[in-house]
Scaffold this motif. Sequence first.
Motif, PDB file in Angstrom:
ATOM      1  N   LEU A 256       0.800  -1.216   0.000  1.00 32.58           N
ATOM      2  CA  LEU A 256       0.000   0.000   0.000  1.00 32.58           C
ATOM      3  C   LEU A 256       0.833   1.267   0.000  1.00 32.58           C
ATOM      4  O   LEU A 256       0.320   2.344  -0.280  1.00 32.58           O
ATOM      5  CB  LEU A 256      -0.953  -0.013   1.193  1.00 32.58           C
ATOM      6  N   GLU A 257       2.124   1.152   0.310  1.00 34.39           N
ATOM      7  CA  GLU A 257       2.972   2.335   0.269  1.00 34.39           C
ATOM      8  C   GLU A 257       2.928   2.978  -1.114  1.00 34.39           C
ATOM      9  O   GLU A 257       3.072   4.183  -1.260  1.00 34.39           O
ATOM     10  CB  GLU A 257       4.413   1.958   0.609  1.00 34.39           C
ATOM     11  N   GLY A 258       2.708   2.170  -2.137  1.00 34.37           N
ATOM     12  CA  GLY A 258       2.714   2.689  -3.487  1.00 34.37           C
ATOM     13  C   GLY A 258       1.353   3.115  -4.001  1.00 34.37           C
ATOM     14  O   GLY A 258       1.201   3.331  -5.197  1.00 34.37           O
ATOM     15  N   TRP A 259       0.364   3.216  -3.123  1.00 33.19           N
ATOM     16  CA  TRP A 259      -0.944   3.678  -3.593  1.00 33.19           C
ATOM     17  C   TRP A 259      -0.805   4.995  -4.330  1.00 33.19           C
ATOM     18  O   TRP A 259      -0.032   5.867  -3.956  1.00 33.19           O
ATOM     19  CB  TRP A 259      -1.882   3.898  -2.415  1.00 33.19           C
ATOM     20  N   ALA A 260      -1.606   5.138  -5.388  1.00 35.18           N
ATOM     21  CA  ALA A 260      -1.526   6.342  -6.200  1.00 35.18           C
ATOM     22  C   ALA A 260      -2.527   7.386  -5.718  1.00 35.18           C
ATOM     23  O   ALA A 260      -3.703   7.084  -5.529  1.00 35.18           O
ATOM     24  CB  ALA A 260      -1.797   5.989  -7.661  1.00 35.18           C
ATOM     25  N   ILE A 261      -2.042   8.598  -5.523  1.00 38.28           N
ATOM     26  CA  ILE A 261      -2.893   9.745  -5.217  1.00 38.28           C
ATOM     27  C   ILE A 261      -2.771  10.696  -6.397  1.00 38.28           C
ATOM     28  O   ILE A 261      -1.684  11.225  -6.669  1.00 38.28           O
ATOM     29  CB  ILE A 261      -2.457  10.449  -3.921  1.00 38.28           C
ATOM     30  N   ALA A 262      -3.853  10.921  -7.151  1.00 45.26           N
ATOM     31  CA  ALA A 262      -3.781  11.739  -8.352  1.00 45.26           C
ATOM     32  C   ALA A 262      -5.098  12.479  -8.564  1.00 45.26           C
ATOM     33  O   ALA A 262      -6.171  11.869  -8.528  1.00 45.26           O
ATOM     34  CB  ALA A 262      -3.473  10.866  -9.573  1.00 45.26           C
ATOM     35  N   ASP A 263      -5.007  13.792  -8.772  1.00 44.88           N
ATOM     36  CA  ASP A 263      -6.153  14.612  -9.140  1.00 44.88           C
ATOM     37  C   ASP A 263      -7.305  14.473  -8.149  1.00 44.88           C
ATOM     38  O   ASP A 263      -8.476  14.363  -8.529  1.00 44.88           O
ATOM     39  CB  ASP A 263      -6.616  14.237 -10.553  1.00 44.88           C
ATOM     40  N   GLY A 264      -6.983  14.464  -6.857  1.00 44.49           N
ATOM     41  CA  GLY A 264      -8.022  14.378  -5.836  1.00 44.49           C
ATOM     42  C   GLY A 264      -8.638  13.007  -5.679  1.00 44.49           C
ATOM     43  O   GLY A 264      -9.659  12.852  -5.002  1.00 44.49           O
ATOM     44  N   ARG A 265      -7.992  12.010  -6.275  1.00 44.34           N
ATOM     45  CA  ARG A 265      -8.511  10.649  -6.197  1.00 44.34           C
ATOM     46  C   ARG A 265      -7.426   9.705  -5.701  1.00 44.34           C
ATOM     47  O   ARG A 265      -6.243   9.924  -5.946  1.00 44.34           O
ATOM     48  CB  ARG A 265      -9.014  10.180  -7.565  1.00 44.34           C
ATOM     49  N   ALA A 266      -7.844   8.666  -5.020  1.00 44.03           N
ATOM     50  CA  ALA A 266      -6.932   7.616  -4.585  1.00 44.03           C
ATOM     51  C   ALA A 266      -7.187   6.375  -5.428  1.00 44.03           C
ATOM     52  O   ALA A 266      -8.329   5.931  -5.576  1.00 44.03           O
ATOM     53  CB  ALA A 266      -7.141   7.301  -3.105  1.00 44.03           C
ATOM     54  N   PHE A 267      -6.116   5.824  -5.990  1.00 38.78           N
ATOM     55  CA  PHE A 267      -6.196   4.597  -6.781  1.00 38.78           C
ATOM     56  C   PHE A 267      -5.653   3.464  -5.921  1.00 38.78           C
ATOM     57  O   PHE A 267      -4.472   3.455  -5.564  1.00 38.78           O
ATOM     58  CB  PHE A 267      -5.398   4.743  -8.076  1.00 38.78           C
ATOM     59  N   VAL A 268      -6.512   2.516  -5.591  1.00 34.99           N
ATOM     60  CA  VAL A 268      -6.247   1.542  -4.537  1.00 34.99           C
ATOM     61  C   VAL A 268      -6.305   0.119  -5.093  1.00 34.99           C
ATOM     62  O   VAL A 268      -7.266  -0.226  -5.789  1.00 34.99           O
ATOM     63  CB  VAL A 268      -7.291   1.692  -3.406  1.00 34.99           C
ATOM     64  N   PRO A 269      -5.309  -0.737  -4.787  1.00 38.12           N
ATOM     65  CA  PRO A 269      -5.404  -2.139  -5.202  1.00 38.12           C
ATOM     66  C   PRO A 269      -6.458  -2.876  -4.379  1.00 38.12           C
ATOM     67  O   PRO A 269      -6.463  -2.789  -3.152  1.00 38.12           O
ATOM     68  CB  PRO A 269      -4.000  -2.689  -4.931  1.00 38.12           C
ATOM     69  N   ALA A 270      -7.345  -3.583  -5.036  1.00 38.94           N
ATOM     70  CA  ALA A 270      -8.386  -4.339  -4.348  1.00 38.94           C
ATOM     71  C   ALA A 270      -7.840  -5.705  -3.951  1.00 38.94           C
ATOM     72  O   ALA A 270      -7.273  -6.419  -4.777  1.00 38.94           O
ATOM     73  CB  ALA A 270      -9.607  -4.507  -5.252  1.00 38.94           C
TER      74      ALA A 270
END
Length: 395
Positions: A256-270
């Motif tokens: 989860l350290e590599g979760w993406a935060i971009a343009d006010g959104r969080a991109f999360v691995p399910a």
Amino acid sequence: MALVVAALGGCQSVASRDDFIPASDIRGTGDLGLVVERAAGSVLVVDTTQRSVLGRVEGLGDLSHASVVYSRDARYGYVFGRDGGLTKVDLLTRSIVNRVIQSGNSIGGAISQDGRYVAVSNYEPGGVKVFDSKTLDLVLNVPATYTRNDGEPDQSKTVGLVDAPGHQFVFSLFDAGEIWTLDMSGEDPEITRYKAGKAPYDALITPDGRYYIAGLFGEDGLSLLDLWNHEQGVTEILPNYGKGEQQLPVYKMPHLEGWAIADGRAFVPAVGHHQVLVADMEDWSLMDRIPVQGQPVFVMASPDNRQIWVSFAHPENDVVQVIDSRSREIIRTLEPGEAVLHMEFTPRGEEVWVSARDSNRVTVYSTRTLEPVATLSAKNPSGIFFTSRAHTLGL
């Protein structure tokens, strides 16, 4: 006027000829990094400008699940090994400065905001240990004790250890289902405990240091601690993303350290699904699910937030998929080699380095063309860690 000229001349003679160091022997560390060679117990010192290997440092023990943080001056890397080893590596001399075996099994660590302390998260015997970053002398032992359901005391595995503003460390207790903050700002360290969801297995902190988010292995959803409003305790977000769906066997837990935060959104691995979840950071509601070709392990945003790069668990771990953060569509599927384990963007994001363990190589891609621009040989490479991390919260 003559007196002024004489004074200035005197100020200029600060170094004798004997103190002169050839320019060829002086370099900075801003474009350096370490690549973990997991099977060999070694790390490569690499130069991201020249896309080259400068040397190898050996004797770091079991690096099967290793990570690295850096000193404030980006000269020293602190390598956390699976065997409980904490090793301080000098990137300029390419040598080991100090090494301690601090536990039986460790799972990463962090360096404090002011660079004074290095903390290590442990599986065996559990808890967190804090060390002086200069000497690696033990400063504090936090056992992470809790009471089991049968009423007996126990010590929890700790995961998701990050640094936070205010000279804090934050981490999760896998067995206890809790999140703890450790405040190192005063003479007496202070611990605050929060009840979290079931079996937190890893975590991240947002780039501004406000939100600490733990992934949950024991249930759908995530646990969120707002460090600006910590009195509210832990809240649950994305609680029903897997509701009504059959979860697949989990071959490798997402990092989860590599979760993406971009343009006010969080991109999360399910967890247990072939999906990247998209959450609105205003209210942490689920906005979208992006179908991908396997179970995501790393979901990482490029520094300009335009691209989301996704790596996968076995058996679909020979590819990387690139998502456009605006359209949320897959724009390219790449094949860097067998058993892709890690990705790292160069500090300004013009390139990304991708390790392929079973192909014994690191491939460097242009983020503009999505084409390979270089290949470096390495012994079963895994983690890639550039010194730009020295100036980033939570890395």
